[in-house]
Design a protein around this motif. Sequence first.
Motif, short mmCIF file in Angstrom:
data_model
loop_
_atom_site.label_atom_id
_atom_site.label_comp_id
_atom_site.label_asym_id
_atom_site.label_seq_id
_atom_site.Cartn_x
_atom_site.Cartn_y
_atom_site.Cartn_z
N GLY A 54 14.93 7.55 14.86
CA GLY A 54 15.84 8.29 15.71
C GLY A 54 16.86 9.07 14.92
O GLY A 54 16.65 9.44 13.78
N GLY A 55 18.03 9.32 15.54
CA GLY A 55 19.04 10.15 14.95
C GLY A 55 19.62 9.60 13.68
O GLY A 55 20.17 10.34 12.86
N GLU A 56 19.55 8.30 13.44
CA GLU A 56 20.11 7.73 12.23
C GLU A 56 19.27 8.06 11.00
O GLU A 56 19.72 7.89 9.88
CB GLU A 56 20.21 6.22 12.37
N ALA A 57 18.05 8.54 11.19
CA ALA A 57 17.16 8.78 10.05
C ALA A 57 17.73 9.83 9.12
O ALA A 57 17.63 9.71 7.90
CB ALA A 57 15.77 9.21 10.54
N SER A 58 18.36 10.88 9.69
CA SER A 58 18.87 11.95 8.84
C SER A 58 20.10 11.53 8.05
O SER A 58 20.53 12.24 7.16
CB SER A 58 19.22 13.16 9.70
N THR A 64 14.71 10.53 -0.12
CA THR A 64 14.69 11.57 -1.13
C THR A 64 14.59 12.94 -0.46
O THR A 64 14.33 13.04 0.74
CB THR A 64 13.51 11.38 -2.09
N THR A 65 14.80 13.97 -1.25
CA THR A 65 14.67 15.33 -0.70
C THR A 65 13.25 15.58 -0.21
O THR A 65 13.04 16.23 0.82
CB THR A 65 15.03 16.36 -1.78
N ALA A 66 12.27 15.04 -0.91
CA ALA A 66 10.88 15.19 -0.46
C ALA A 66 10.67 14.52 0.90
O ALA A 66 9.96 15.05 1.76
CB ALA A 66 9.93 14.60 -1.50
N ASP A 67 11.30 13.33 1.09
CA ASP A 67 11.19 12.67 2.39
C ASP A 67 11.79 13.54 3.49
O ASP A 67 11.22 13.67 4.59
CB ASP A 67 11.92 11.32 2.35
N LEU A 94 18.88 21.08 6.68
CA LEU A 94 20.26 21.23 6.21
C LEU A 94 20.67 20.07 5.32
O LEU A 94 21.43 20.24 4.36
CB LEU A 94 21.20 21.34 7.41
N LEU A 95 20.18 18.85 5.63
CA LEU A 95 20.50 17.71 4.79
C LEU A 95 19.86 17.86 3.41
O LEU A 95 20.47 17.52 2.39
CB LEU A 95 20.02 16.42 5.46
N ALA A 96 18.64 18.41 3.39
CA ALA A 96 17.98 18.65 2.10
C ALA A 96 18.75 19.69 1.29
O ALA A 96 18.93 19.54 0.07
CB ALA A 96 16.54 19.11 2.33
N ASN A 103 17.12 24.54 -3.13
CA ASN A 103 15.76 24.12 -2.80
C ASN A 103 15.07 25.22 -2.00
O ASN A 103 15.46 25.54 -0.87
CB ASN A 103 15.80 22.82 -1.99
N GLU A 104 14.06 25.84 -2.57
CA GLU A 104 13.39 26.97 -1.93
C GLU A 104 12.61 26.56 -0.69
O GLU A 104 12.53 27.33 0.27
CB GLU A 104 12.46 27.65 -2.94
N ALA A 105 12.04 25.37 -0.71
CA ALA A 105 11.27 24.93 0.47
C ALA A 105 12.17 24.79 1.68
O ALA A 105 11.81 25.20 2.79
CB ALA A 105 10.57 23.61 0.16
N ALA A 106 13.36 24.21 1.50
CA ALA A 106 14.29 24.06 2.62
C ALA A 106 14.79 25.42 3.09
O ALA A 106 14.92 25.67 4.29
CB ALA A 106 15.46 23.17 2.20
N GLN A 107 15.08 26.33 2.17
CA GLN A 107 15.55 27.65 2.55
C GLN A 107 14.48 28.41 3.33
O GLN A 107 14.77 29.03 4.36
CB GLN A 107 15.95 28.44 1.29
#
Length: 345
Positions: A54-58, A64-67, A94-96, A103-107
């Motif tokens: 749920g919401g607590e996961a973020s 990790t960033t990959a997760d 946004l958390l990543a 991080n290009e993947a997140a962008q």
Amino acid sequence: MWVVLAAMAIAAAWVAFLFLGRDEATPSSAQVVSGQAAGESAPPSSPEAVVKQGGEASQRTDLTTADLLRNAGSALGERRYISPPGNSAIDFYLLALGREPDNEAAQEGLRELFPLAAGEIEQKINAGDLDEGRRVIDLLGKFDPNNYTLIILRSKLDMKKKQMDREQERRDQEKAFAARNAVTAPAPSPMPASIKPASVPAASAPAPAPAPAPSSAPVAEAKPAVTEAAAKPAAAPAIATKPAAAPAPVGETRAAIAIRQPAPRYPVEAYRAQWEGWVEVAFTIAADGSVKNGSVVSANPPRVFNAAALRAIADWKFQPGLENGRPVEQQMRTRIEFKLLDRAK
């Protein structure tokens, strides 16, 4: 012989003791599972396990960033673009970026998410869920604060807020007006009560009249005078209602006339890509000649020129439409073309 048997028995007992003691000291797999179910949660080993929390996961610091990127991909696949809060694609991206700003993947994921999120934000604004719409706009603004789409969405949100405030004010005024009428409205009973005492003497007056003969004539003459006096007030309301039916106002009736229509600015991205297209917009010309409630009806290509078209019509100015000489609001729809001058030549 007996000594050998006794030694063998002692050895067997010692071996049995060692095995039984080891089994009791080592918990079984069932015990381990039950221990985890009782509260010893193991760290998540897959993005699916993280998403289900749920919401607590973020907010988990052990991810990790990959997760986070895998969770964002899962959220996109399940169309959890902006909600629920804390467990959506935008939250994970946004958390990543908060951990790795470059991080290009997140962008790239956020860039692809923008049009999808914008559609859901507009639906929430139209449904009156302004708090949720503002929350997501602020989140996207952390990534790209000067994005044209966000500027238009903020404008729509402000207009919707003003519209809802006006509607609430109108409802409050109607309730207050109804309450005042309920308090100040005269009760119907006092009118018949005041009339009855006047009618009783009028009916009882002719009773003693037959005794003296000469007085009968004046009494007979007095009756028409009383009826005329009573008839005049009765006719007064009919005369008073005639001015209410005033003749319809006579004046000019015409549609709105454009005074100023500056051309839209060509989007930089579209100019670089040499794109052309059009946007069909609908809007309201207010009684003061300004433009409000602008919206996109259709566009080709989709979303490329929408923001530029809406910004352009917001600066347009009209002479308002007239109805019997009075300014009135008017709905209008038009198509704005975006063409490159180099190609036109």
